[in-house]
Design a protein around this motif. Structure first.
Motif, PDB file in Angstrom:
ATOM      1  N   LYS A   1     -11.443   6.692  -8.909  1.00  0.00           N
ATOM      2  CA  LYS A   1     -12.516   6.099  -9.722  1.00  0.00           C
ATOM      3  C   LYS A   1     -12.289   4.603  -9.923  1.00  0.00           C
ATOM      4  O   LYS A   1     -13.214   3.809  -9.814  1.00  0.00           O
ATOM      5  CB  LYS A   1     -12.625   6.807 -11.077  1.00  0.00           C
ATOM      6  CG  LYS A   1     -13.293   8.147 -10.993  1.00  0.00           C
ATOM      7  CD  LYS A   1     -13.496   8.735 -12.371  1.00  0.00           C
ATOM      8  CE  LYS A   1     -14.193  10.071 -12.266  1.00  0.00           C
ATOM      9  NZ  LYS A   1     -14.439  10.650 -13.587  1.00  0.00           N
ATOM     10  N   TYR A   2     -11.047   4.228 -10.208  1.00  0.00           N
ATOM     11  CA  TYR A   2     -10.755   2.813 -10.410  1.00  0.00           C
ATOM     12  C   TYR A   2     -10.928   2.026  -9.109  1.00  0.00           C
ATOM     13  O   TYR A   2     -11.583   0.996  -9.080  1.00  0.00           O
ATOM     14  CB  TYR A   2      -9.350   2.600 -10.978  1.00  0.00           C
ATOM     15  CG  TYR A   2      -8.981   1.145 -10.992  1.00  0.00           C
ATOM     16  CD1 TYR A   2      -9.525   0.280 -11.930  1.00  0.00           C
ATOM     17  CD2 TYR A   2      -8.154   0.610 -10.013  1.00  0.00           C
ATOM     18  CE1 TYR A   2      -9.253  -1.079 -11.909  1.00  0.00           C
ATOM     19  CE2 TYR A   2      -7.859  -0.743  -9.981  1.00  0.00           C
ATOM     20  CZ  TYR A   2      -8.415  -1.580 -10.932  1.00  0.00           C
ATOM     21  OH  TYR A   2      -8.145  -2.921 -10.896  1.00  0.00           O
TER      22      TYR A   2
ATOM     23  N   SER B   1     -12.653   2.542  -6.488  1.00  0.00           N
ATOM     24  CA  SER B   1     -14.009   2.449  -5.964  1.00  0.00           C
ATOM     25  C   SER B   1     -14.949   1.692  -6.901  1.00  0.00           C
ATOM     26  O   SER B   1     -16.126   1.509  -6.592  1.00  0.00           O
ATOM     27  CB  SER B   1     -14.568   3.850  -5.690  1.00  0.00           C
ATOM     28  OG  SER B   1     -14.667   4.583  -6.903  1.00  0.00           O
TER      29      SER B   1
ATOM     30  N   ASN C   1     -15.674   2.566 -10.097  1.00  0.00           N
ATOM     31  CA  ASN C   1     -16.361   3.440 -11.043  1.00  0.00           C
ATOM     32  C   ASN C   1     -15.617   3.616 -12.359  1.00  0.00           C
ATOM     33  O   ASN C   1     -16.029   4.418 -13.198  1.00  0.00           O
ATOM     34  CB  ASN C   1     -16.620   4.803 -10.398  1.00  0.00           C
ATOM     35  CG  ASN C   1     -17.599   4.693  -9.253  1.00  0.00           C
ATOM     36  OD1 ASN C   1     -18.591   3.983  -9.346  1.00  0.00           O
ATOM     37  ND2 ASN C   1     -17.318   5.376  -8.161  1.00  0.00           N
ATOM     38  N   ALA C   2     -14.528   2.903 -12.536  1.00  0.00           N
ATOM     39  CA  ALA C   2     -13.784   2.905 -13.803  1.00  0.00           C
ATOM     40  C   ALA C   2     -13.236   1.497 -14.011  1.00  0.00           C
ATOM     41  O   ALA C   2     -12.864   0.818 -13.057  1.00  0.00           O
ATOM     42  CB  ALA C   2     -12.646   3.921 -13.772  1.00  0.00           C
TER      43      ALA C   2
END
Length: 115
Positions: A39-40, A42, A44-45
């Motif tokens: 997530k990080y 990409s 997204n976080a």
């Protein structure tokens, strides 16, 4: 967790068979290991999870020589489906308070970076 590093260690031991390239089985393991960072990496976080930071620490502890770093780099480079953002991967160690350079180079530069 230990299984991945055991496989990577085995690759290093049998480096005569795979001297400079990461094989599909090893890259599958690398991709699985970095899932907590997905997530990080990409975008997204906004920050990495504690599990992601544990992976970064493990990378520091295990990928200590050029061949291991090159293998990780090649696997991450080939992992286009993970949508890794180069800026995010460079910031990851600092955000996790781990003093390590994550071996990553885009556009097929791993071979040059880890000669």
């Amino acid at each position: 967790m230990k299984g991945f590093w055991a496989i990577l260690s085995l690759v290093l031991v049998v480096s005569a068979a795979i001297p400079t390239e990461a094989g599909p089985a090893i890259c599958k393991q690398v991709k699985q290991r970095i899932q907590p960072c997905q997530k990080y990496l990409s975008g997204n976080a906004s920050k990495p999870s504690p599990n992601c930071c544990a992976v970064v620490q493990e990378l520091k502890d295990r990928a200590t020589d050029k061949l291991a770093k090159k293998v990780v780099c090649q696997c991450l480079e080939d992992a286009s489906e993970l949508n890794i953002q180069a800026a995010k991967i460079k910031k990851l160690p600092g955000l996790c308070n781990v003093d390590v350079e994550i071996p990553y180079a885009s556009n097929s530069r791993c071979s040059k970076k880890f000669q």
